[in-house]
Design a protein around this motif. Structure first.
Motif, PDB file in Angstrom:
ATOM      1  N   ALA A   1       0.828  -1.212   0.000  1.00 33.91           N
ATOM      2  CA  ALA A   1       0.000   0.000   0.000  1.00 33.91           C
ATOM      3  C   ALA A   1       0.861   1.261   0.000  1.00 33.91           C
ATOM      4  O   ALA A   1       0.580   2.221  -0.716  1.00 33.91           O
ATOM      5  CB  ALA A   1      -0.938  -0.012   1.203  1.00 33.91           C
ATOM      6  N   ILE A   2       1.936   1.245   0.814  1.00 34.82           N
ATOM      7  CA  ILE A   2       2.837   2.411   0.864  1.00 34.82           C
ATOM      8  C   ILE A   2       3.517   2.601  -0.493  1.00 34.82           C
ATOM      9  O   ILE A   2       3.789   3.715  -0.922  1.00 34.82           O
ATOM     10  CB  ILE A   2       3.879   2.247   1.995  1.00 34.82           C
ATOM     11  CG1 ILE A   2       3.185   2.299   3.366  1.00 34.82           C
ATOM     12  CG2 ILE A   2       4.955   3.324   1.919  1.00 34.82           C
ATOM     13  CD1 ILE A   2       4.081   1.925   4.537  1.00 34.82           C
ATOM     14  N   MET A   3       3.748   1.463  -1.198  1.00 35.67           N
ATOM     15  CA  MET A   3       4.355   1.547  -2.532  1.00 35.67           C
ATOM     16  C   MET A   3       3.297   1.773  -3.619  1.00 35.67           C
ATOM     17  O   MET A   3       3.562   1.588  -4.805  1.00 35.67           O
ATOM     18  CB  MET A   3       5.195   0.301  -2.795  1.00 35.67           C
ATOM     19  CG  MET A   3       6.413   0.237  -1.866  1.00 35.67           C
ATOM     20  SD  MET A   3       7.443  -1.218  -2.166  1.00 35.67           S
ATOM     21  CE  MET A   3       8.182  -0.770  -3.753  1.00 35.67           C
ATOM     22  N   GLU A   4       2.098   2.163  -3.174  1.00 36.94           N
ATOM     23  CA  GLU A   4       1.010   2.587  -4.061  1.00 36.94           C
ATOM     24  C   GLU A   4       0.500   1.480  -4.982  1.00 36.94           C
ATOM     25  O   GLU A   4       0.116   1.730  -6.126  1.00 36.94           O
ATOM     26  CB  GLU A   4       1.417   3.867  -4.817  1.00 36.94           C
ATOM     27  CG  GLU A   4       1.641   4.998  -3.800  1.00 36.94           C
ATOM     28  CD  GLU A   4       2.098   6.337  -4.392  1.00 36.94           C
ATOM     29  OE1 GLU A   4       1.455   6.802  -5.319  1.00 36.94           O
ATOM     30  OE2 GLU A   4       3.103   6.889  -3.880  1.00 36.94           O
ATOM     31  N   LYS A   5       0.470   0.255  -4.451  1.00 35.59           N
ATOM     32  CA  LYS A   5      -0.155  -0.863  -5.147  1.00 35.59           C
ATOM     33  C   LYS A   5      -1.402  -1.290  -4.368  1.00 35.59           C
ATOM     34  O   LYS A   5      -1.371  -1.310  -3.130  1.00 35.59           O
ATOM     35  CB  LYS A   5       0.801  -2.067  -5.202  1.00 35.59           C
ATOM     36  CG  LYS A   5       2.039  -1.857  -6.039  1.00 35.59           C
ATOM     37  CD  LYS A   5       1.693  -1.815  -7.502  1.00 35.59           C
ATOM     38  CE  LYS A   5       2.939  -1.569  -8.349  1.00 35.59           C
ATOM     39  NZ  LYS A   5       2.574  -1.320  -9.769  1.00 35.59           N
ATOM     40  N   PRO A   6      -2.492  -1.651  -5.060  1.00 38.62           N
ATOM     41  CA  PRO A   6      -3.604  -2.288  -4.344  1.00 38.62           C
ATOM     42  C   PRO A   6      -3.081  -3.521  -3.610  1.00 38.62           C
ATOM     43  O   PRO A   6      -2.292  -4.291  -4.177  1.00 38.62           O
ATOM     44  CB  PRO A   6      -4.562  -2.691  -5.479  1.00 38.62           C
ATOM     45  CG  PRO A   6      -4.226  -1.782  -6.611  1.00 38.62           C
ATOM     46  CD  PRO A   6      -2.742  -1.537  -6.497  1.00 38.62           C
TER      47      PRO A   6
ATOM     48  N   ILE B   1      -9.307   0.615  -4.298  1.00 38.90           N
ATOM     49  CA  ILE B   1      -8.642   0.749  -2.989  1.00 38.90           C
ATOM     50  C   ILE B   1      -7.797   2.025  -3.012  1.00 38.90           C
ATOM     51  O   ILE B   1      -6.951   2.180  -3.890  1.00 38.90           O
ATOM     52  CB  ILE B   1      -7.748  -0.469  -2.679  1.00 38.90           C
ATOM     53  CG1 ILE B   1      -8.569  -1.769  -2.707  1.00 38.90           C
ATOM     54  CG2 ILE B   1      -7.053  -0.302  -1.328  1.00 38.90           C
ATOM     55  CD1 ILE B   1      -7.734  -3.038  -2.530  1.00 38.90           C
ATOM     56  N   PRO B   2      -8.025   2.960  -2.093  1.00 37.96           N
ATOM     57  CA  PRO B   2      -7.292   4.230  -2.148  1.00 37.96           C
ATOM     58  C   PRO B   2      -5.813   4.063  -1.763  1.00 37.96           C
ATOM     59  O   PRO B   2      -5.424   3.048  -1.184  1.00 37.96           O
ATOM     60  CB  PRO B   2      -8.020   5.127  -1.138  1.00 37.96           C
ATOM     61  CG  PRO B   2      -8.879   4.248  -0.324  1.00 37.96           C
ATOM     62  CD  PRO B   2      -9.023   2.930  -1.006  1.00 37.96           C
ATOM     63  N   PRO B   3      -4.999   5.066  -2.116  1.00 36.09           N
ATOM     64  CA  PRO B   3      -3.560   4.994  -1.795  1.00 36.09           C
ATOM     65  C   PRO B   3      -3.311   4.773  -0.304  1.00 36.09           C
ATOM     66  O   PRO B   3      -4.102   5.218   0.531  1.00 36.09           O
ATOM     67  CB  PRO B   3      -3.037   6.378  -2.203  1.00 36.09           C
ATOM     68  CG  PRO B   3      -4.036   6.916  -3.170  1.00 36.09           C
ATOM     69  CD  PRO B   3      -5.344   6.331  -2.789  1.00 36.09           C
ATOM     70  N   PHE B   4      -2.249   4.087   0.001  1.00 35.74           N
ATOM     71  CA  PHE B   4      -1.804   3.842   1.383  1.00 35.74           C
ATOM     72  C   PHE B   4      -2.757   2.945   2.170  1.00 35.74           C
ATOM     73  O   PHE B   4      -2.619   2.815   3.377  1.00 35.74           O
ATOM     74  CB  PHE B   4      -1.579   5.146   2.156  1.00 35.74           C
ATOM     75  CG  PHE B   4      -0.495   6.010   1.577  1.00 35.74           C
ATOM     76  CD1 PHE B   4       0.830   5.806   1.921  1.00 35.74           C
ATOM     77  CD2 PHE B   4      -0.798   7.003   0.664  1.00 35.74           C
ATOM     78  CE1 PHE B   4       1.834   6.577   1.374  1.00 35.74           C
ATOM     79  CE2 PHE B   4       0.202   7.784   0.112  1.00 35.74           C
ATOM     80  CZ  PHE B   4       1.523   7.570   0.465  1.00 35.74           C
ATOM     81  N   THR B   5      -3.737   2.351   1.483  1.00 34.03           N
ATOM     82  CA  THR B   5      -4.747   1.531   2.154  1.00 34.03           C
ATOM     83  C   THR B   5      -4.664   0.090   1.658  1.00 34.03           C
ATOM     84  O   THR B   5      -4.412  -0.150   0.485  1.00 34.03           O
ATOM     85  CB  THR B   5      -6.152   2.105   1.881  1.00 34.03           C
ATOM     86  OG1 THR B   5      -6.188   3.445   2.373  1.00 34.03           O
ATOM     87  CG2 THR B   5      -7.245   1.282   2.547  1.00 34.03           C
ATOM     88  N   ALA B   6      -4.845  -0.846   2.572  1.00 34.08           N
ATOM     89  CA  ALA B   6      -4.875  -2.267   2.222  1.00 34.08           C
ATOM     90  C   ALA B   6      -6.131  -2.884   2.827  1.00 34.08           C
ATOM     91  O   ALA B   6      -6.704  -2.347   3.781  1.00 34.08           O
ATOM     92  CB  ALA B   6      -3.631  -2.972   2.764  1.00 34.08           C
TER      93      ALA B   6
END
Lengths: 251, 251
Positions: free
Chosen positions: A117-122, A155-160
């Protein structure tokens, strides 16, 4: 989709292999996982030593890459150095045992997804919510179905998504619930022993405390036979207290 | 007060010793800290092996207890097995280098304070925000002053204060600011090398990304010469997205 799979139980654990097999029917799956079990490693990363990526085969079957590091290391290395395609989704699991309440702070499985998520991947963390009799097939089938129904680009950025699947047969699962992280935690104890050289040492053990009221908690869903889906992010500011503290600390 | 001190740089690191010395002027201080450096261990705990607590002395001075575990282990063991008084406050630090933005997920220092918070003790993580030239004295003086001015019983359950002190002389510090955790993070790279046996291995390195606008962020305060105080808690639910997801996943 191109899916990067990791876990914290290690590359030879059944959970990740059952999930890889199921997802491979519809997706391209790359497994990059710790060489040995790294449970309860939290969001550790390896900064003082280098990482090795070792190709793992069983018979003539490619399993993936085993890393002498943590789940977060595996996600970084997988995305930045090993994969030669654009990864669409990071999945961490299937973990043996639940990741509910404050478990997610200690969980290597969840940290793998948060790293994605921090690396901007779902990113999705998935656990079979029973240490002793996990049912990985149920969890694997759910994830495959979920990816057919839900557009992970939402799924928004930084979110898992932190998914906990009850250890039941697929037909026994009641459905899914979107939940909040509860304050489930452990009351710990230490048992003191003496080693053969006369030094004290301590074994830690604990019992679960589930005193969080409300039907929207992660563990309430699992206990009632539902799959719990908790959207978590990498941010921990207590905003309510932040405002009070600003007042209190006015110079 | 009875204060339990831990860190992730290890019991012999200067940060924890300078803080112990300063706080001992007004408080009872018990040091329970990792035997060696445990930076970037996240919120790891030791569950598969026991823990040893070794008394450490330098000359005839009692330093405290060295543990073959993580900061979270030290807090658990300190509170539950080593201390024979009721601990009023857990402090983790002084860390060498900042713990800002997503650093707090990887930080052993912060996890020590969060462990205290989960165990329902007022807890503070403190860092000197410069890896190369930390000024521990400035941070230690601030913590001592802060404890005189602020009633730590006001910190709510499951919440810790994450304090970052600019590496300046005390008289150069502009004051303090209550801040929110920013999305400061690292863009990582891997450098591939070959070991003498022909295997690839990877060194990770990274550069900081600070693209979070707003003057209320943790790093904006430190950069402007203020001490940053961020109240963080053990909960990571993304409530905004939770509501949207509920709508989207209606069966």
């Amino acid at each position: 989709m191109n899916i990067l799979l990791t876990n914290d139980d290690g590359i030879m654990a059944p959970g990740i292999n059952i999930l890889a097999q199921e997802l491979s029917k519809e997706h391209e799956v790359l497994v990059v996982a710790p060489d040995v079990e790294r449970s309860a490693t939290g969001h550790a990363i390896t900064i003082r030593t280098p990482l090795w990526a070792k190709e793992v085969r069983v018979g003539n079957k490619d399993i993936g890459y085993a890393i002498n590091g943590t789940p977060a290391d595996c996600v970084k290395l997988g995305l930045l150095a090993i994969s030669n395609v654009e990864i669409d989704l990071v999945i961490s699991g299937i973990n043996r045992g639940p990741n509910l309440g404050t478990d997610i702070l200690y969980s290597g499985t969840v940290s793998g997804a948060l790293e994605g998520a921090i690396m901007e991947k779902p990113s999705i963390a998935v656990s079979s919510a029973d240490w002793n009799e996990p049912r990985y097939e149920t969890a694997a089938l759910f994830i495959a179905e979920f990816l057919r129904k839900f557009d992970i680009k939402n799924i928004p950025p930084f979110t898992a998504l932190n998914v906990n699947v009850p250890s039941l047969l697929p037909e026994e699962i009641k459905g899914w619930k979107v939940t909040r992280q509860s304050k489930r935690r452990f009351r710990d104890y230490f048992e003191r022993r003496k080693d053969p050289y006369g030094n004290n040492y301590y074994w830690m053990f604990g019992e679960v405390i589930e005193d969080d009221p409300g039907e929207d908690s992660d563990y309430a869903a699992v206990r009632a036979g539902y799959i719990s889906i908790t959207p978590i992010y990498a941010f921990m500011t207590n905003f309510d207290f932040m405002e009070r503290l600003k007042e209190e600390l006015k110079e």
